[in-house]
Scaffold this motif. Structure first.
Motif, PDB file in Angstrom:
ATOM      1  N   PHE A 176       3.255  33.200 -39.431  1.00 15.00           N
ATOM      2  CA  PHE A 176       1.998  32.439 -39.920  1.00 15.00           C
ATOM      3  C   PHE A 176       1.374  33.511 -40.919  1.00 15.00           C
ATOM      4  N   THR A 177       1.094  34.765 -40.373  1.00 14.86           N
ATOM      5  CA  THR A 177       0.521  35.971 -41.293  1.00 14.86           C
ATOM      6  C   THR A 177       1.176  36.126 -42.442  1.00 14.86           C
ATOM      7  N   VAL A 178       2.278  36.160 -42.511  1.00 11.89           N
ATOM      8  CA  VAL A 178       3.466  36.512 -43.491  1.00 11.89           C
ATOM      9  C   VAL A 178       3.001  35.657 -44.533  1.00 11.89           C
ATOM     10  N   GLU A 179       3.025  34.525 -44.106  1.00 13.50           N
ATOM     11  CA  GLU A 179       2.908  33.224 -45.011  1.00 13.50           C
ATOM     12  C   GLU A 179       1.434  33.131 -45.499  1.00 13.50           C
ATOM     13  N   GLU A 180       0.451  33.681 -44.884  1.00  8.94           N
ATOM     14  CA  GLU A 180      -0.797  33.810 -45.314  1.00  8.94           C
ATOM     15  C   GLU A 180      -1.615  34.792 -45.705  1.00  8.94           C
ATOM     16  N   SER A 181      -0.731  35.848 -45.823  1.00 13.57           N
ATOM     17  CA  SER A 181      -1.426  37.041 -46.543  1.00 13.57           C
ATOM     18  C   SER A 181      -1.354  37.089 -47.902  1.00 13.57           C
ATOM     19  N   CYS A 182      -2.791  37.319 -48.412  1.00 14.89           N
ATOM     20  CA  CYS A 182      -2.932  37.078 -49.878  1.00 14.89           C
ATOM     21  C   CYS A 182      -2.057  38.138 -50.808  1.00 14.89           C
ATOM     22  N   GLY A 183      -1.754  39.268 -50.212  1.00 14.05           N
ATOM     23  CA  GLY A 183      -0.765  40.209 -50.836  1.00 14.05           C
ATOM     24  C   GLY A 183      -1.440  41.166 -51.641  1.00 14.05           C
ATOM     25  N   LYS A 184      -2.757  41.345 -51.341  1.00 15.10           N
ATOM     26  CA  LYS A 184      -3.456  42.313 -52.224  1.00 15.10           C
ATOM     27  C   LYS A 184      -3.265  43.653 -51.821  1.00 15.10           C
ATOM     28  N   CYS A 185      -3.330  43.855 -50.579  1.00 17.35           N
ATOM     29  CA  CYS A 185      -3.130  45.373 -50.218  1.00 17.35           C
ATOM     30  C   CYS A 185      -1.522  45.326 -49.417  1.00 17.35           C
ATOM     31  N   SER A 186      -0.954  46.499 -49.734  1.00 21.66           N
ATOM     32  CA  SER A 186       0.286  46.655 -49.191  1.00 21.66           C
ATOM     33  C   SER A 186       0.558  46.591 -47.876  1.00 21.66           C
ATOM     34  N   PRO A 187      -0.374  47.188 -47.133  1.00 22.10           N
ATOM     35  CA  PRO A 187      -0.057  47.121 -45.449  1.00 22.10           C
ATOM     36  C   PRO A 187       0.000  45.796 -44.849  1.00 22.10           C
ATOM     37  N   CYS A 188      -0.669  45.056 -45.405  1.00 20.34           N
ATOM     38  CA  CYS A 188      -0.510  43.559 -44.814  1.00 20.34           C
ATOM     39  C   CYS A 188       0.747  42.939 -45.636  1.00 20.34           C
ATOM     40  N   ARG A 189       0.637  43.142 -46.714  1.00 18.04           N
ATOM     41  CA  ARG A 189       1.731  42.426 -47.398  1.00 18.04           C
ATOM     42  C   ARG A 189       3.171  42.741 -46.844  1.00 18.04           C
ATOM     43  N   SER A 193       2.486  48.399 -36.401  1.00 16.42           N
ATOM     44  CA  SER A 193       1.104  47.606 -35.897  1.00 16.42           C
ATOM     45  C   SER A 193      -0.063  48.453 -36.125  1.00 16.42           C
ATOM     46  N   GLU A 194       0.240  49.723 -35.628  1.00 15.05           N
ATOM     47  CA  GLU A 194      -1.268  50.579 -35.603  1.00 15.05           C
ATOM     48  C   GLU A 194      -1.608  50.793 -37.024  1.00 15.05           C
ATOM     49  N   VAL A 195      -0.523  51.118 -38.014  1.00 12.96           N
ATOM     50  CA  VAL A 195      -0.721  51.533 -39.263  1.00 12.96           C
ATOM     51  C   VAL A 195      -1.204  50.125 -39.999  1.00 12.96           C
ATOM     52  N   ILE A 196      -0.768  49.056 -39.879  1.00 13.99           N
ATOM     53  CA  ILE A 196      -1.180  47.801 -40.569  1.00 13.99           C
ATOM     54  C   ILE A 196      -2.602  47.747 -40.164  1.00 13.99           C
ATOM     55  N   LYS A 197      -2.922  47.949 -38.854  1.00  7.44           N
ATOM     56  CA  LYS A 197      -4.296  47.673 -38.269  1.00  7.44           C
ATOM     57  C   LYS A 197      -5.352  48.586 -39.084  1.00  7.44           C
ATOM     58  N   ASP A 198      -4.937  50.102 -39.349  1.00 11.25           N
ATOM     59  CA  ASP A 198      -6.097  51.130 -39.506  1.00 11.25           C
ATOM     60  C   ASP A 198      -6.030  50.840 -40.919  1.00 11.25           C
ATOM     61  N   THR A 199      -4.961  50.484 -41.875  1.00 15.55           N
ATOM     62  CA  THR A 199      -5.287  50.574 -43.229  1.00 15.55           C
ATOM     63  C   THR A 199      -5.490  49.333 -44.160  1.00 15.55           C
ATOM     64  N   SER A 200      -5.434  48.167 -43.362  1.00 15.72           N
ATOM     65  CA  SER A 200      -5.399  46.757 -44.405  1.00 15.72           C
ATOM     66  C   SER A 200      -6.765  46.800 -44.725  1.00 15.72           C
ATOM     67  N   LEU A 201      -6.959  46.004 -45.651  1.00 15.19           N
ATOM     68  CA  LEU A 201      -8.377  45.763 -46.525  1.00 15.19           C
ATOM     69  C   LEU A 201      -9.267  44.680 -45.843  1.00 15.19           C
ATOM     70  N   CYS A 202      -8.709  44.083 -45.352  1.00 13.13           N
ATOM     71  CA  CYS A 202      -9.657  42.922 -44.888  1.00 13.13           C
ATOM     72  C   CYS A 202      -9.520  42.521 -43.173  1.00 13.13           C
ATOM     73  N   GLY A 203     -10.043  41.680 -42.674  1.00 11.13           N
ATOM     74  CA  GLY A 203      -9.887  41.251 -41.227  1.00 11.13           C
ATOM     75  C   GLY A 203      -8.458  40.766 -41.109  1.00 11.13           C
ATOM     76  N   LEU A 204      -8.049  39.992 -41.846  1.00  9.51           N
ATOM     77  CA  LEU A 204      -6.564  39.292 -41.793  1.00  9.51           C
ATOM     78  C   LEU A 204      -5.715  40.392 -41.387  1.00  9.51           C
ATOM     79  N   GLY A 205      -5.569  41.476 -42.153  1.00  8.91           N
ATOM     80  CA  GLY A 205      -4.588  42.414 -41.884  1.00  8.91           C
ATOM     81  C   GLY A 205      -4.825  43.149 -40.710  1.00  8.91           C
ATOM     82  N   GLN A 206      -6.343  43.651 -40.556  1.00 10.11           N
ATOM     83  CA  GLN A 206      -6.644  44.464 -39.526  1.00 10.11           C
ATOM     84  C   GLN A 206      -6.657  43.849 -38.041  1.00 10.11           C
ATOM     85  N   SER A 207      -6.265  42.332 -38.061  1.00 17.12           N
ATOM     86  CA  SER A 207      -6.093  41.986 -36.708  1.00 17.12           C
ATOM     87  C   SER A 207      -4.635  41.205 -36.608  1.00 17.12           C
ATOM     88  N   SER A 208      -4.007  41.020 -37.701  1.00 17.97           N
ATOM     89  CA  SER A 208      -2.611  40.578 -37.624  1.00 17.97           C
ATOM     90  C   SER A 208      -1.775  41.140 -36.613  1.00 17.97           C
TER      91      SER A 208
END
Lengths: 134, 496
Positions: free
Chosen positions: B348-361, B391-406
């Protein structure tokens, strides 16, 4: 409708609404009005609430039951949709679960006409904000 | 009169504040809403309170945002009110996107006026004259009822100029979203409203300083607004009397999954998961045993048996490795595989990530691939460490709440169900019987009558055996198509 210009006017309007509602009920067979509420949110509609709405309005009318059928939002009983709430005069409201046309028919014939309970009742499992912490 | 005993045990643990009118009034009649003291809070505040006093009431009530993060609503309003500008906006976030959560839709469909009234109250408090409801286009009935409600409110003078004879004017418009999960994040939501891509931007500046069209904007969730009129009518003290020390009032949960009474429940903060699942929810379906509960949707975590007696509030859920989120609560039983659940949420998260920041995308995609390897039997032990580190890296470096909690679903399942990961990786077994690649088709000798139906159905000739003798599946040849299981009339073929 003229615009409501002050808080006082709103309070008066509510009293007026109440008075009209009460007198309407008095007129209708001195309080023998049956109230039926049908949950009609997206979820209930998907489960078939519209069919029940059509059936109830038509059947109650044809069978000469003085009833007020209204739609309402969902009560949160997703596992039991469609649900309808029936309030007989001088009775507490009763919510019936998993209502289909057959069940609706049974509710009219047994519960509404004769006051005999029909299976599949959901007990009220929440407190209103006025009941608690007042 | 005899009363049926269907679920007599359903105890009155619920208190309905946000849902107070849902299922009670006709949502298409403003008279019904007025009959239940509708627009009384607006009338009272406009005639008796200054904006500062009104904000004080909300602050004193202790209510926090019901959309997920739990930021104190009163503070948010105060920030917006203190921003100096010729134009301010009030926004209602009705972009409900968590899988399995639908309380906002229920409120909008069952009691639309409460949201309008609360937005007008917010407008008065922060000094805004325009409100927008950002609603996903997938909610046609909610949109229809909102439109009806807005025109009724205008007709009665609750929206428009000189409301209740005061100098305050306020109007509300709808903005449609296309149902992107990330647009529930307030900065992304505002960009989407402006016609830009639904991507979040770095805070600060917060919307309270620079939001819609660069003007101070207050964004609250539907459920938050639904509480506001009651707080004014009943008082801050009444409201803060419900709940725990730091989380006041009630929360609506959408109870879903393997629980008997699937539905919406509104419970006071501080209730335990056990009470919600076993008393209100009526326990686990088909008498199976409880395994886990996922709170907070794709941003939340899976909690286990040991968390059942933890009082639910914002802090406790975070301490357990989950979060309140918007209030989805998915119950799982012994037949659910936790690795697959984590994979489902990552999908779900992969589908919904907007792709703006690399940790999340990129990061979430890699997490998903690792989980997929594990589910298909190609995982190795070092993969489990990779999962945790990434997981820890994505949480710490994502731009918004989506990546910080995914990564929460991954971390919480790793913490609470490490043995399941190990058995997937080391033994190549899925105990819950979910991961197809780790299962074997097997013929129970005692049940097999040797009818040869399965052998004839097998497209790769993996089944051998004489007529009227028990058959055997060769696991090396079997392609796990399931044809034998479908054909067998004697329940002899099983997956294990």
């Amino acid at each position: 409708m003229t615009k409501i210009k002050s808080f006082e006017a709103l309070k008066k309007y509510q009293e007026e609404l109440k008075r009209i509602g009460d007198s309407m009920e008095e007129v209708r067979n001195a309080g023998n009005l049956v109230k039926v509420k049908i949950a009609m949110a997206t979820c209930s509609n998907a489960a078939g609430a519209e069919e029940i709405m059509n059936f109830m309005t038509e059947a109650l009318d044809k069978r000469g039951v003085d009833a007020l059928v209204t739609k309402t939002g969902c009560m949160g009983y997703c596992y039991a949709e469609p649900t309808i709430e029936v309030t007989l005069p001088n009775h507490e409201p009763v919510v019936f679960a998993d209502v289909d046309v057959q069940k609706a028919d049974q509710i009219i014939e047994s519960y509404i006409k004769q006051g005999e309970m029909v299976e599949g009742v959901i007990p009220v499992n929440y407190k209103t904000i006025d009941e608690q912490y007042n | 009169m005899p009363v049926a005993t269907l679920t007599e045990i359903a105890v009155k643990k619920q208190i309905r504040i946000a849902l107070r009118n849902c299922g009670v009034i006709n949502p298409e009649k403003i008279e019904d809403y007025i009959g239940r003291d509708g627009y009384f809070a607006l009338g009272m505040v406009l005639s008796e309170m200054t904006p500062e006093n009104a904000i004080g009431v909300i602050k004193d009530s202790g209510i926090r945002g019901r959309g997920g993060a739990g930021f104190p609503t009163g503070l948010k309003w105060e920030f917006a009110s203190k921003s100096k500008s010729d134009q301010k906006y009030v926004v209602c976030n009705a972009d409900e996107g968590d899988p399995g959560a639908f309380m906002d839709r229920s409120i909008l469909e069952g009691d639309p006026h409460t949201v309008l009234e609360a937005m007008a109250l917010c407008g008065y408090c922060i000094g805004a004259n325009t409100g927008y409801i950002y609603i996903r286009a997938e909610y046609p009935l909610a949109i229809e009822r909102l439109k009806t409600a807005i025109s009724q409110a205008r007709e009665f003078g609750f929206l428009g100029k000189s409301i209740f004879g005061s100098e305050f004017e306020f109007d509300i418009h709808l903005k449609y979203g296309a149902g992107a999960f990330v647009c529930g994040e307030e900065t992304a939501l505002i960009h989407s409203m402006e016609g830009l891509r639904g991507e979040p931007s770095l805070k600060p500046p917060f919307p309270a300083e620079s939001g819609y069209l660069g003007k101070p904007t207050n964004v609250n969730n539907v459920e938050t607004y639904a509480n506001i009129p009651v707080i004014f009518l009943k008082g801050a003290e009444w409201f803060s009397g419900i709940g725990t020390e730091k989380s006041k009032g009630t929360k609506v949960f959408a109870l879903a999954g393997k629980v008997n009474n699937v539905g919406l429940v509104e419970v006071p903060m501080g209730i335990t998961l056990r009470e919600v699942i076993f008393e209100i929810g009526g326990g686990i379906k088909d008498g199976k045993s409880f395994k886990a509960v996922q709170t907070g949707g794709p941003s939340g975590g899976c909690l286990t048996e040991k968390h059942l007696d933890t009082p639910i509030d914002y802090e406790n859920l975070i301490a357990c490795g989950s979060m309140m989120g918007s209030g989805g609560m998915i119950v799982m039983d012994e037949d659910d595989c936790m690795v697959s659940i984590a994979k489902f949420f990552l999908d779900f998260t992969v589908e919904e990530s907007c792709g703006k920041c690399s940790p999340c995308r990129i990061g979430n995609k890699r997490l998903y691939e690792l989980l997929d390897r594990i589910c298909t039997g190609k995982g190795e032990m070092p993969d489990l460490d990779r999962l945790r580190n990434l997981s820890e890296v994505i949480k710490d470096t994502s731009l918004c709440g989506l990546g910080q909690s995914s990564p929460n679903p991954v971390l919480s399942t790793l913490n609470n169900f490490y043995h399941e990961y190990v058995s997937h990786v080391v033994d190549k077994k899925c105990q819950a019987g979910v991961c197809r690649d780790l299962l074997e088709y097997f013929i129970i000798e005692d049940n097999c009558v040797g009818c040869t139906a399965c052998a004839r159905a097998c497209p790769v000739g993996a089944i051998s055996g004489e007529r009227k003798e028990p058959h055997l599946i060769n696991p090396d040849t079997c392609i796990k198509c399931g044809a034998c299981l479908e054909k067998c009339k004697f329940d002899a073929v099983i997956l294990r």
